[in-house]
Design an enzyme around this catalytic site. Structure first.
Site, PDB file in Angstrom:
ATOM      1  N   LYS A  93       1.124 -20.149   2.629  1.00  0.00           N
ATOM      2  CA  LYS A  93       2.454 -19.911   2.071  1.00  0.00           C
ATOM      3  C   LYS A  93       3.280 -19.027   2.993  1.00  0.00           C
ATOM      4  O   LYS A  93       2.991 -17.846   3.154  1.00  0.00           O
ATOM      5  CB  LYS A  93       2.348 -19.205   0.712  1.00  0.00           C
ATOM      6  N   THR A 136       2.925  -4.586  -1.105  1.00  0.00           N
ATOM      7  CA  THR A 136       2.469  -5.886  -1.617  1.00  0.00           C
ATOM      8  C   THR A 136       0.959  -6.020  -1.440  1.00  0.00           C
ATOM      9  O   THR A 136       0.271  -6.582  -2.297  1.00  0.00           O
ATOM     10  CB  THR A 136       3.197  -7.047  -0.901  1.00  0.00           C
ATOM     11  N   GLY A 137       0.447  -5.488  -0.345  1.00  0.00           N
ATOM     12  CA  GLY A 137      -0.995  -5.554  -0.093  1.00  0.00           C
ATOM     13  C   GLY A 137      -1.796  -4.931  -1.232  1.00  0.00           C
ATOM     14  O   GLY A 137      -2.850  -5.447  -1.625  1.00  0.00           O
ATOM     15  N   GLU A 158      -3.510  -7.396   6.357  1.00  0.00           N
ATOM     16  CA  GLU A 158      -2.851  -6.827   7.551  1.00  0.00           C
ATOM     17  C   GLU A 158      -1.517  -6.294   7.079  1.00  0.00           C
ATOM     18  O   GLU A 158      -0.625  -7.074   6.713  1.00  0.00           O
ATOM     19  CB  GLU A 158      -2.659  -7.909   8.623  1.00  0.00           C
ATOM     20  N   CYS A 160       5.081  -5.408  13.221  1.00  0.00           N
ATOM     21  CA  CYS A 160       4.188  -4.474  12.522  1.00  0.00           C
ATOM     22  C   CYS A 160       3.711  -3.380  13.465  1.00  0.00           C
ATOM     23  O   CYS A 160       3.614  -2.220  13.084  1.00  0.00           O
ATOM     24  CB  CYS A 160       3.014  -5.207  11.907  1.00  0.00           C
ATOM     25  N   GLU A 176       8.275   3.391   7.198  1.00  0.00           N
ATOM     26  CA  GLU A 176       8.362   2.282   8.149  1.00  0.00           C
ATOM     27  C   GLU A 176       9.752   1.652   7.989  1.00  0.00           C
ATOM     28  O   GLU A 176      10.033   1.022   6.957  1.00  0.00           O
ATOM     29  CB  GLU A 176       7.283   1.234   7.838  1.00  0.00           C
TER      30      GLU A 176
HETATM   31  P1  NAD Z   1       6.100  -8.606   1.976  1.00  0.00           P
HETATM   32  O1  NAD Z   1       4.883  -7.857   1.593  1.00  0.00           O
HETATM   33  O2  NAD Z   1       7.345  -8.405   1.201  1.00  0.00           O
HETATM   34  O3  NAD Z   1       5.829 -10.191   1.913  1.00  0.00           O
HETATM   35  C1  NAD Z   1       4.779 -10.791   2.637  1.00  0.00           C
HETATM   36  C2  NAD Z   1       4.409 -12.096   1.958  1.00  0.00           C
HETATM   37  O4  NAD Z   1       3.876 -11.816   0.658  1.00  0.00           O
HETATM   38  C3  NAD Z   1       5.567 -13.069   1.726  1.00  0.00           C
HETATM   39  O5  NAD Z   1       5.106 -14.380   1.934  1.00  0.00           O
HETATM   40  C4  NAD Z   1       5.912 -12.838   0.268  1.00  0.00           C
HETATM   41  O6  NAD Z   1       6.522 -13.955  -0.342  1.00  0.00           O
HETATM   42  C5  NAD Z   1       4.535 -12.585  -0.335  1.00  0.00           C
HETATM   43  N1  NAD Z   1       4.508 -11.791  -1.562  1.00  0.00           N
HETATM   44  C6  NAD Z   1       5.454 -10.941  -2.031  1.00  0.00           C
HETATM   45  N2  NAD Z   1       5.025 -10.369  -3.177  1.00  0.00           N
HETATM   46  C7  NAD Z   1       3.785 -10.861  -3.426  1.00  0.00           C
HETATM   47  C8  NAD Z   1       2.807 -10.616  -4.445  1.00  0.00           C
HETATM   48  N3  NAD Z   1       3.035  -9.771  -5.432  1.00  0.00           N
HETATM   49  N4  NAD Z   1       1.639 -11.280  -4.369  1.00  0.00           N
HETATM   50  C9  NAD Z   1       1.393 -12.127  -3.357  1.00  0.00           C
HETATM   51  N5  NAD Z   1       2.269 -12.398  -2.362  1.00  0.00           N
HETATM   52  C10 NAD Z   1       3.447 -11.765  -2.400  1.00  0.00           C
HETATM   53  O7  NAD Z   1       6.297  -8.306   3.523  1.00  0.00           O
HETATM   54  P2  NAD Z   1       7.492  -8.776   4.461  1.00  0.00           P
HETATM   55  O8  NAD Z   1       8.696  -7.961   4.124  1.00  0.00           O
HETATM   56  O9  NAD Z   1       7.570 -10.257   4.455  1.00  0.00           O
HETATM   57  O10 NAD Z   1       6.921  -8.341   5.897  1.00  0.00           O
HETATM   58  C11 NAD Z   1       7.123  -7.089   6.460  1.00  0.00           C
HETATM   59  C12 NAD Z   1       5.894  -6.230   6.336  1.00  0.00           C
HETATM   60  O11 NAD Z   1       4.762  -6.910   6.880  1.00  0.00           O
HETATM   61  C13 NAD Z   1       5.997  -4.943   7.137  1.00  0.00           C
HETATM   62  O12 NAD Z   1       5.492  -3.873   6.377  1.00  0.00           O
HETATM   63  C14 NAD Z   1       5.103  -5.188   8.351  1.00  0.00           C
HETATM   64  O13 NAD Z   1       4.608  -4.023   8.962  1.00  0.00           O
HETATM   65  C15 NAD Z   1       4.040  -6.032   7.755  1.00  0.00           C
HETATM   66  N6  NAD Z   1       3.346  -6.804   8.790  1.00  0.00           N
HETATM   67  C16 NAD Z   1       2.054  -6.482   9.101  1.00  0.00           C
HETATM   68  C17 NAD Z   1       1.392  -7.158  10.118  1.00  0.00           C
HETATM   69  C18 NAD Z   1      -0.025  -6.816  10.518  1.00  0.00           C
HETATM   70  O14 NAD Z   1      -0.653  -7.601  11.220  1.00  0.00           O
HETATM   71  N7  NAD Z   1      -0.557  -5.689  10.088  1.00  0.00           N
HETATM   72  C19 NAD Z   1       2.043  -8.185  10.790  1.00  0.00           C
HETATM   73  C20 NAD Z   1       3.358  -8.489  10.444  1.00  0.00           C
HETATM   74  C21 NAD Z   1       3.995  -7.799   9.425  1.00  0.00           C
END
Ligand code: NAD
Length: 488
Positions: free
Chosen positions: A186, A241-242, A259, A293, A389
């Site tokens: 997704k 979200t994680g 991640e 990230c 961040e």
């Molecule tokens: P986000 O957590 O808002 O969304 C990430 C994904 O999760 C999207 O596909 C979103 O639709 C989905 N999502 C949202 N809520 C959810 C839920 N409750 N349950 C399951 N899935 C859900 O993150 P973002 O704004 O898309 O990305 C930016 C963040 O990602 C930053 O914090 C960045 O540091 C991090 N990031 C980390 C890495 C890494 O490898 N550590 C790499 C890239 C980005």
């Protein structure tokens, strides 16, 4: 990331046809939905396409197809699985021009960087097939042999953010399928199209149901993490979200890899050649409009060189062109989406209200989600622009004088993704690297990663790891087999 690869090839760009439609890929079929989501071009703020919005029924179908396909795929010899992954890599690479044009429209990154991500993803997919899953022998005596195999888990749920939508999807698809799992991917609702298109391109490569791509609105992610058909969730996104993903996975003890976010520190010692490193430091923070990230999000500069380096960085912020990524020469695109744009602007406005010194970059287009590249001149460590961040083009420059103190300040965060140390004295830099509580540290470089090196966030930057053999093994579980020797 740099690992997208600079392939040194001449890239020509096509425009994406405006009447192009996009479908989910489920069980090898293009699936259209009644509900749709708007996809905006962040360089204009305007809707330029629509993506299908999968509901619970589509998700059920995708999981059922993946589950059915798992029976055969998990027993397919690994050499055959690898051959299909290599074929998939070639198809993605062959379509790099088309995919890059689409990528820039939905993600905002200038075309060369978009093409680098597509080509890098293809390279990554192919390179990953060089990894072999070992069979470990923990005992081999006269009476018995104990073998530990690493067997696939089942159906993997892959959830991907908008900043590196293609590369980060491939980081999951490659190892998951190589290990014998099937997958439902997704992408983020902000950047669904390139991934959907890749799903279409690869629909005939793998047996039906092995690779499924679905997308939808905000409700789809939670539906996926709660779905009982998944054995594993591989999630990349924010730490907030994680945590929700982990909670949801706990209900039926799904395996997880997370991640997450970072607030990476780069530490610049006084012995660097300021003129030589300024541009690299700048790019390490602002690559992909600072939506990386592992970007530098706090830049600690020794007091002896602080003013000189600050001025060099400010000059770069004023000189480097920000604009629509389809235009030649543009270095940095817009912030990817409106909520993120508002967040970054809010952080900058708060810093201004608090009386912090902002060093602004050059002019940016008025339309679209553009933010001037902004430096904050030595704010206090507890300013929000330092502790959070930002994930956008605002970078705090922080002065230090003492190594022990700067190490403490660098580690004073809930995050622990990556960090960097810059010095002419590599030995000293390595000694500092060992003291940073992060999963990765770069010396005199940044934004590097390879298919063979695990990326593993410390503290609240992650759980588990991606890439390398350890990342591949996260898509497996160990299975010990005790084998008696003949006659014993
Ligand atoms: P986000 O957590 O808002 O969304 C990430 C994904 O999760 C999207 O596909 C979103 O639709 C989905 N999502 C949202 N809520 C959810 C839920 N409750 N349950 C399951 N899935 C859900 O993150 P973002 O704004 O898309 O990305 C930016 C963040 O990602 C930053 O914090 C960045 O540091 C991090 N990031 C980390 C890495 C890494 O490898 N550590 C790499 C890239 C980005």
């Amino acid at each position: 990331m740099d690992s997208e690869g600079d392939h040194g090839e001449e890239i020509t760009f096509m425009s994406t046809p405006s009447n192009q439609t996009y479908a989910l890929t489920i069980d090898g079929q293009a699936v259209r939905t009644a509900a749709m989501i708007d996809v905006r071009n962040p360089a204009t703020g305007e809707v330029f396409a629509q993506a299908p919005a999968a509901g619970a029924d589509d998700l059920d179908r995708a999981v059922a197809a993946a589950s059915h396909a798992f029976e055969q795929w998990s027993r397919t010899p690994v050499a055959e699985r690898k051959a299909l992954l290599v074929k998939a890599a070639r198809i993605i690479d062959d379509h790099a021009d088309e995919l890059a044009a689409l990528f820039t429209r939905e993600q905002g990154r200038p075309l060369p960087g978009a093409a680098a991500e597509i080509k890098g993803a293809a390279m990554w997919l192919k390179a990953g097939t060089m990894l072999d899953i070992p069979v470990e022998v923990t005992e081999d005596t006269a009476t018995r042999r104990i073998e530990v195999h690493h067997v696939p888990l089942g159906v993997v749920c892959a959830i991907v953010p908008w900043n590196f939508p293609v590369l980060l999807a491939i980081w999951k698809i490659g190892p998951a399928l190589l290990a014998g799992n099937t997958i439902v991917v997704k992408p983020s609702p902000f950047t669904p199209l390139t991934t959907l298109r890749i799903g279409e391109l690869l629909a005939d490569v793998f047996p039906p149901g092995v690779l499924n791509v679905i997308c939808g609105g905000d409700e789809l992610g939670p539906l996926m993490t709660a779905h009982k058909g998944f054995a594993k969730i591989s999630f990349t996104g924010s730490t907030a979200t994680g945590r929700r993903v982990m909670e949801s996975a706990a209900r039926d003890l799904k395996r997880i890899t997370l991640e997450l976010g970072g607030n990476d520190a780069a530490i610049v010692l006084p012995d660097v050649d300021v003129d030589a490193v300024a541009a690299q430091l700048f790019e390490g923070a602002f690559h992909n409009t600072a939506q990386v990230c592992v970007a530098t999000k706090r830049l600690f500069i020794h007091e002896d060189i602080y003013d000189r380096l600050r001025d060099r960085l400010h000059q770069l912020a004023k000189d480097l062109p920000v604009g629509d990524g389809t235009q030649q020469g543009v270095r940095y695109g817009p912030v990817q989406n409106e909520p993120q744009y508002r967040r970054v602007v809010g952080l900058i406005e708060e810093a201004r209200r608090e009386g912090l010194t902002l060093l602004e970059g050059g002019a940016v287009p008025e339309r679209g989600y553009f933010v001037p590249l902004t430096l904050v001149d030595n704010p206090p460590d507890d300013a929000r622009v330092v502790t959070e961040e930002a994930f956008g083009p605002v970078l705090p420059l922080l002065k230090f004088s003492d190594i022990d103190d700067v190490v403490r300040r660098a580690n004073d965060t809930e995050y622990g993704l990556a960090g960097a140390v810059w010095s002419a004295d590599v030995e000293q830099a390595v000694a500092i690297a060992h003291r940073l509580d992060t999963g990765t540290v770069w010396i005199n470089q940044n934004l590097q990663s390879t298919p063979f090196t695990p990326l593993a966030g410390a503290k609240q930057s992650g759980f588990g790891q991606e890439n390398g053999l350890p990342g591949l093994l996260e898509f497996t579980r160990p299975k010990a087999i005790y084998i008696p020797k003949a006659g014993k």
